[in-house]
Structures are given as structure tokens and as C-alpha cells.
Design a protein around this motif. Sequence first.
Motif, PDB file in Angstrom:
ATOM      1  N   GLN A  36       9.809   3.080  -8.385  1.00  0.00           N
ATOM      2  CA  GLN A  36      10.020   3.039  -6.942  1.00  0.00           C
ATOM      3  C   GLN A  36       8.755   3.456  -6.192  1.00  0.00           C
ATOM      4  OE1 GLN A  36      13.102   5.680  -5.549  1.00  0.00           O
ATOM      5  NE2 GLN A  36      13.098   4.808  -3.478  1.00  0.00           N
ATOM      6  N   LYS A  37       8.106   4.513  -6.646  1.00  0.00           N
ATOM      7  CA  LYS A  37       6.875   4.961  -5.987  1.00  0.00           C
ATOM      8  C   LYS A  37       5.761   3.938  -6.177  1.00  0.00           C
ATOM      9  CE  LYS A  37       6.030   8.106  -3.998  1.00  0.00           C
ATOM     10  NZ  LYS A  37       5.915   8.330  -2.539  1.00  0.00           N
ATOM     11  N   LEU A  38       5.668   3.348  -7.357  1.00  0.00           N
ATOM     12  CA  LEU A  38       4.658   2.331  -7.609  1.00  0.00           C
ATOM     13  C   LEU A  38       4.836   1.150  -6.653  1.00  0.00           C
ATOM     14  CD1 LEU A  38       2.314   1.234  -9.361  1.00  0.00           C
ATOM     15  CD2 LEU A  38       4.059   0.237 -10.862  1.00  0.00           C
ATOM     16  N   GLU A  39       6.081   0.739  -6.470  1.00  0.00           N
ATOM     17  CA  GLU A  39       6.348  -0.389  -5.573  1.00  0.00           C
ATOM     18  C   GLU A  39       5.988  -0.034  -4.134  1.00  0.00           C
ATOM     19  OE1 GLU A  39      10.423  -1.301  -6.304  1.00  0.00           O
ATOM     20  OE2 GLU A  39      10.007  -2.404  -8.179  1.00  0.00           O
ATOM     21  N   GLN A  40       6.239   1.211  -3.744  1.00  0.00           N
ATOM     22  CA  GLN A  40       5.880   1.636  -2.394  1.00  0.00           C
ATOM     23  C   GLN A  40       4.369   1.577  -2.192  1.00  0.00           C
ATOM     24  OE1 GLN A  40       5.988   5.813  -1.532  1.00  0.00           O
ATOM     25  NE2 GLN A  40       6.589   5.504   0.617  1.00  0.00           N
ATOM     26  N   LEU A  41       3.607   2.098  -3.149  1.00  0.00           N
ATOM     27  CA  LEU A  41       2.148   2.068  -3.049  1.00  0.00           C
ATOM     28  C   LEU A  41       1.640   0.638  -3.053  1.00  0.00           C
ATOM     29  CD1 LEU A  41       1.217   5.005  -5.481  1.00  0.00           C
ATOM     30  CD2 LEU A  41       1.238   5.054  -2.978  1.00  0.00           C
ATOM     31  N   TYR A  42       2.299  -0.216  -3.814  1.00  0.00           N
ATOM     32  CA  TYR A  42       1.891  -1.619  -3.894  1.00  0.00           C
ATOM     33  C   TYR A  42       2.010  -2.297  -2.530  1.00  0.00           C
ATOM     34  CZ  TYR A  42       1.455  -6.300  -5.963  1.00  0.00           C
ATOM     35  OH  TYR A  42       1.041  -7.569  -6.289  1.00  0.00           O
ATOM     36  N   THR A  79      -0.954  -2.283  -0.127  1.00  0.00           N
ATOM     37  CA  THR A  79      -2.089  -3.166  -0.387  1.00  0.00           C
ATOM     38  C   THR A  79      -1.815  -4.603   0.050  1.00  0.00           C
ATOM     39  OG1 THR A  79      -1.354  -3.747  -2.629  1.00  0.00           O
ATOM     40  CG2 THR A  79      -2.697  -1.758  -2.396  1.00  0.00           C
ATOM     41  N   GLY A  80      -0.676  -4.827   0.722  1.00  0.00           N
ATOM     42  CA  GLY A  80      -0.301  -6.152   1.178  1.00  0.00           C
ATOM     43  C   GLY A  80      -0.870  -6.493   2.543  1.00  0.00           C
ATOM     44  N   GLU A  81      -0.691  -7.744   2.951  1.00  0.00           N
ATOM     45  CA  GLU A  81      -1.306  -8.243   4.185  1.00  0.00           C
ATOM     46  C   GLU A  81      -0.849  -7.476   5.418  1.00  0.00           C
ATOM     47  OE1 GLU A  81      -1.864 -12.401   6.756  1.00  0.00           O
ATOM     48  OE2 GLU A  81      -0.882 -12.422   4.785  1.00  0.00           O
ATOM     49  N   GLN A  82       0.439  -7.261   5.572  1.00  0.00           N
ATOM     50  CA  GLN A  82       0.951  -6.589   6.765  1.00  0.00           C
ATOM     51  C   GLN A  82       0.353  -5.182   6.879  1.00  0.00           C
ATOM     52  OE1 GLN A  82       3.115  -3.809   7.181  1.00  0.00           O
ATOM     53  NE2 GLN A  82       3.163  -4.055   9.416  1.00  0.00           N
ATOM     54  N   ALA A  83       0.312  -4.478   5.749  1.00  0.00           N
ATOM     55  CA  ALA A  83      -0.200  -3.112   5.765  1.00  0.00           C
ATOM     56  C   ALA A  83      -1.702  -3.089   6.060  1.00  0.00           C
ATOM     57  CB  ALA A  83       0.076  -2.431   4.425  1.00  0.00           C
ATOM     58  N   ILE A  84      -2.451  -4.007   5.469  1.00  0.00           N
ATOM     59  CA  ILE A  84      -3.898  -4.023   5.676  1.00  0.00           C
ATOM     60  C   ILE A  84      -4.235  -4.353   7.132  1.00  0.00           C
ATOM     61  CG2 ILE A  84      -6.059  -5.170   5.057  1.00  0.00           C
ATOM     62  CD1 ILE A  84      -4.868  -3.330   2.881  1.00  0.00           C
ATOM     63  N   TRP A 134     -10.372  -7.953   7.914  1.00  0.00           N
ATOM     64  CA  TRP A 134      -9.218  -7.987   7.015  1.00  0.00           C
ATOM     65  C   TRP A 134      -9.142  -9.286   6.214  1.00  0.00           C
ATOM     66  CZ3 TRP A 134      -8.070  -7.520  12.437  1.00  0.00           C
ATOM     67  CH2 TRP A 134      -7.617  -8.687  13.057  1.00  0.00           C
ATOM     68  N   SER A 135      -9.672 -10.373   6.758  1.00  0.00           N
ATOM     69  CA  SER A 135      -9.685 -11.620   5.994  1.00  0.00           C
ATOM     70  C   SER A 135     -10.506 -11.460   4.717  1.00  0.00           C
ATOM     71  CB  SER A 135     -10.249 -12.769   6.835  1.00  0.00           C
ATOM     72  OG  SER A 135      -9.438 -13.021   7.957  1.00  0.00           O
ATOM     73  N   HIS A 136     -11.638 -10.802   4.850  1.00  0.00           N
ATOM     74  CA  HIS A 136     -12.501 -10.551   3.692  1.00  0.00           C
ATOM     75  C   HIS A 136     -11.778  -9.660   2.683  1.00  0.00           C
ATOM     76  CE1 HIS A 136     -15.890  -8.832   1.392  1.00  0.00           C
ATOM     77  NE2 HIS A 136     -16.525  -9.952   1.675  1.00  0.00           N
ATOM     78  N   ASP A 137     -11.180  -8.575   3.154  1.00  0.00           N
ATOM     79  CA  ASP A 137     -10.487  -7.658   2.248  1.00  0.00           C
ATOM     80  C   ASP A 137      -9.328  -8.341   1.531  1.00  0.00           C
ATOM     81  OD1 ASP A 137     -12.250  -5.814   3.219  1.00  0.00           O
ATOM     82  OD2 ASP A 137     -10.774  -4.645   4.320  1.00  0.00           O
ATOM     83  N   LEU A 138      -8.543  -9.098   2.282  1.00  0.00           N
ATOM     84  CA  LEU A 138      -7.365  -9.740   1.693  1.00  0.00           C
ATOM     85  C   LEU A 138      -7.752 -10.790   0.656  1.00  0.00           C
ATOM     86  CD1 LEU A 138      -5.138 -10.034   4.882  1.00  0.00           C
ATOM     87  CD2 LEU A 138      -4.719  -8.576   2.886  1.00  0.00           C
ATOM     88  N   HIS A 139      -8.923 -11.400   0.840  1.00  0.00           N
ATOM     89  CA  HIS A 139      -9.390 -12.354  -0.169  1.00  0.00           C
ATOM     90  C   HIS A 139      -9.524 -11.680  -1.530  1.00  0.00           C
ATOM     91  CE1 HIS A 139     -11.696 -15.603  -2.028  1.00  0.00           C
ATOM     92  NE2 HIS A 139     -12.573 -14.684  -2.413  1.00  0.00           N
ATOM     93  N   PHE A 140      -9.928 -10.412  -1.528  1.00  0.00           N
ATOM     94  CA  PHE A 140     -10.119  -9.684  -2.782  1.00  0.00           C
ATOM     95  C   PHE A 140      -8.881  -8.880  -3.182  1.00  0.00           C
ATOM     96  CE2 PHE A 140     -14.479 -10.312  -1.216  1.00  0.00           C
ATOM     97  CZ  PHE A 140     -15.012 -10.963  -2.315  1.00  0.00           C
ATOM     98  N   LEU A 141      -7.787  -9.099  -2.476  1.00  0.00           N
ATOM     99  CA  LEU A 141      -6.503  -8.464  -2.826  1.00  0.00           C
ATOM    100  C   LEU A 141      -5.430  -9.526  -3.029  1.00  0.00           C
ATOM    101  CD1 LEU A 141      -6.534  -5.483  -0.286  1.00  0.00           C
ATOM    102  CD2 LEU A 141      -6.690  -5.293  -2.773  1.00  0.00           C
ATOM    103  N   HIS A 142      -5.844 -10.695  -3.506  1.00  0.00           N
ATOM    104  CA  HIS A 142      -4.902 -11.815  -3.586  1.00  0.00           C
ATOM    105  C   HIS A 142      -4.056 -11.797  -4.852  1.00  0.00           C
ATOM    106  CE1 HIS A 142      -8.331 -13.343  -5.918  1.00  0.00           C
ATOM    107  NE2 HIS A 142      -7.469 -14.130  -6.528  1.00  0.00           N
ATOM    108  N   SER A 143      -4.486 -11.072  -5.879  1.00  0.00           N
ATOM    109  CA  SER A 143      -3.725 -11.059  -7.131  1.00  0.00           C
ATOM    110  C   SER A 143      -3.084  -9.701  -7.364  1.00  0.00           C
ATOM    111  CB  SER A 143      -4.641 -11.404  -8.311  1.00  0.00           C
ATOM    112  OG  SER A 143      -5.477 -10.302  -8.637  1.00  0.00           O
TER     113      SER A 143
END
Length: 316
Positions: free
Chosen positions: A174-180, A183-188, A209-218
Motif C-alpha cells: 500500500q505504501k509503495l503504491e502511494q509513493l508510486y 511519480t505520475g503526471e498529475q503529481a509532477i 514537466w514535459s522533460h521530466d515526464l519523458h524520463f518517467l514513462h516506464s
Amino acid sequence: MWFFISLPSFASTAETEVAVWPAKTSYRFVTVEGKRIFYREAGEQHKQTIVLLHGYPSSSHSYRELIPLLSGRYHVIAPDYLGSGYSERPDPAIQKYTFNLLAEHVSGLLDTLNVTRFTLYIQDFGAPVGFRMLLNNSYHLEALIVQNGNAYLDGLTPARQTFFKAANKDRSRQKLEQLYTFTGEQAIVNNQYLRDVQAAPEKMNPDSWSHDLHFLHSEKDRLIQVQLLQDYYNNVLDYPLWQAYLRKYQPPTLIVWGKKDPAFIAAGAQAYLRDVPNAELNLLDAGHFAVEEKPVEIAKYITHFMQQLIKGDGRH
């Protein structure tokens, strides 16, 4: 394009600096401990070197406006941490990501480039990376520039202290999913970049944020950052070591802190004065990403600070 920096409001006596042209930024890779590390570099190497350490969830891209403002006068290096930006990103299922790991690779980069003396600019994640470097290589530091980079409990609200401790101690699904989700688009976009500029969102370049999200796609990319969020509480535990370093070495210190930051609050900036009482403290009308909002103002403070540093050393 050239930059004319006038600093009458930043110095005790009015002075006007000579206009300078920015140097071309180069985009390079070096291999550190078998991993490719990306960095931006500009300016002449015989000049003072400023190393810019980025925060979360960004990369050296966050300094794309500050680098040209400084590169006509200084040698500037801005790396991407291992697992961030264009640097290599080993699988977090095999490579555990910690701030010690990031610091080792930035130190390795500077060693490879034969950078033996530098001023360190630390922001957000850059503070734990930087202080870990300094504890192992204190003789390298010429000066310290702090921009919303915590080294004191004063800078963390009780709720945020609890968050970092829980992220470290609670390894439940549950905590792992919260932290995950952090790192998503809405949060960033909304909880990071736009959070502190709601009255004037046009100040924040969407390229950030476009640059950051590109490197957080997987999933693997996002889990790298999750592991660092889990490790962050170890930084809090190490704050006394960092404070002892400041007391012992008394590095010339410039603090340029976005006072609207609700994550790393302004009390954290003022706390530095307990251990480096001669530090220059400037609270800016900005948020956590002050360098995105006010790069010119920050560059003015840095230029004046660095020139005073040269005068204090008797260098010309």
C-alpha cells in the motif's frame, strides 16, 4: 544575446558589472563506474567552477536558463544523476538507488573531468547528494550556494518529517503504491511545478514537466524515484553530520531560497545561519522551483557573491 548584470540593490555600494556573452553549452557523457553519466558544461575551465545539482523530479534541464546567465563568467557543470535525465538508468530491481549512490557518481564525474575546486549549488535532492560528496571530499569546496535544499529539521514541517519516515520504514504494498503515485503526471505537474505558482502559472515553462515526464514513462523509471523517496529519511538522520561539517569548515555560503515553498519551508533557510553565521541569506518571492521562476535574480546574487569570493581570496 548578451546579459548585462547591474547589482546596485545587491551590494552595499552600487556597482555595475561588465556585460558578458554567454558561452555555448555542450552536452556530454562520461563513464563513471561503468555507467554513462550525462552533463551540461559551459564556460572556460580556468575560471571558477560552479557545479549545479538538481532536485526531484528534474535533471540538469532545470538549469537551462541559469547556465547561460553564468557561463560568460564561470565554468559551469550540471550533471544528471544516475537514473535521471539522460544518464544511464540501471534496473532498480538489480541496482538499489540511494543518495550515496548518486553522490558517488557525481564525485566520479568531477574526478574524471579533473575538477579539483568548485562552488556547489544544491537544490532539493541536490542537498543530500552534495553533502555526501563534501563529507568525503571537503578539500574540494570553494563555496556553497543553497536554493531550497534542506539540511535542518526546521525546513520540514512535522507532517513532512512523518512522511519521509513512513516512506522509509513502511515497505508495505500500500505504501509503495502511494509513493508510486507521486511519480505520475498529475503529481509532477500539479503537486510539484504548478503548486507554488497558482496565482501566475505562466511563470512555469511547461517544458519543465514535459522533460521530466519523458524520463518517467516506464514503471522502472518511476521505481527509481520511489527508491530515492524511500531513502530520503536517511538524509534527515544525517542532518547533524552535515551541520557539523558547516560548523567545522565555515564555507562561504549564499542562500537563495524561494520563501513560498511549502515543502522545504523558509525556516530551513534561516537555520543555516546557526552554523554559518556569515552566510548571505536571501528569501525570494518564489516557490520550490525558484530557479525556474527567477533565474536572472538568482544569477545576480551568484555573480555578486562569487566576485566577493575572489576579492576575499585576493585573486584577480
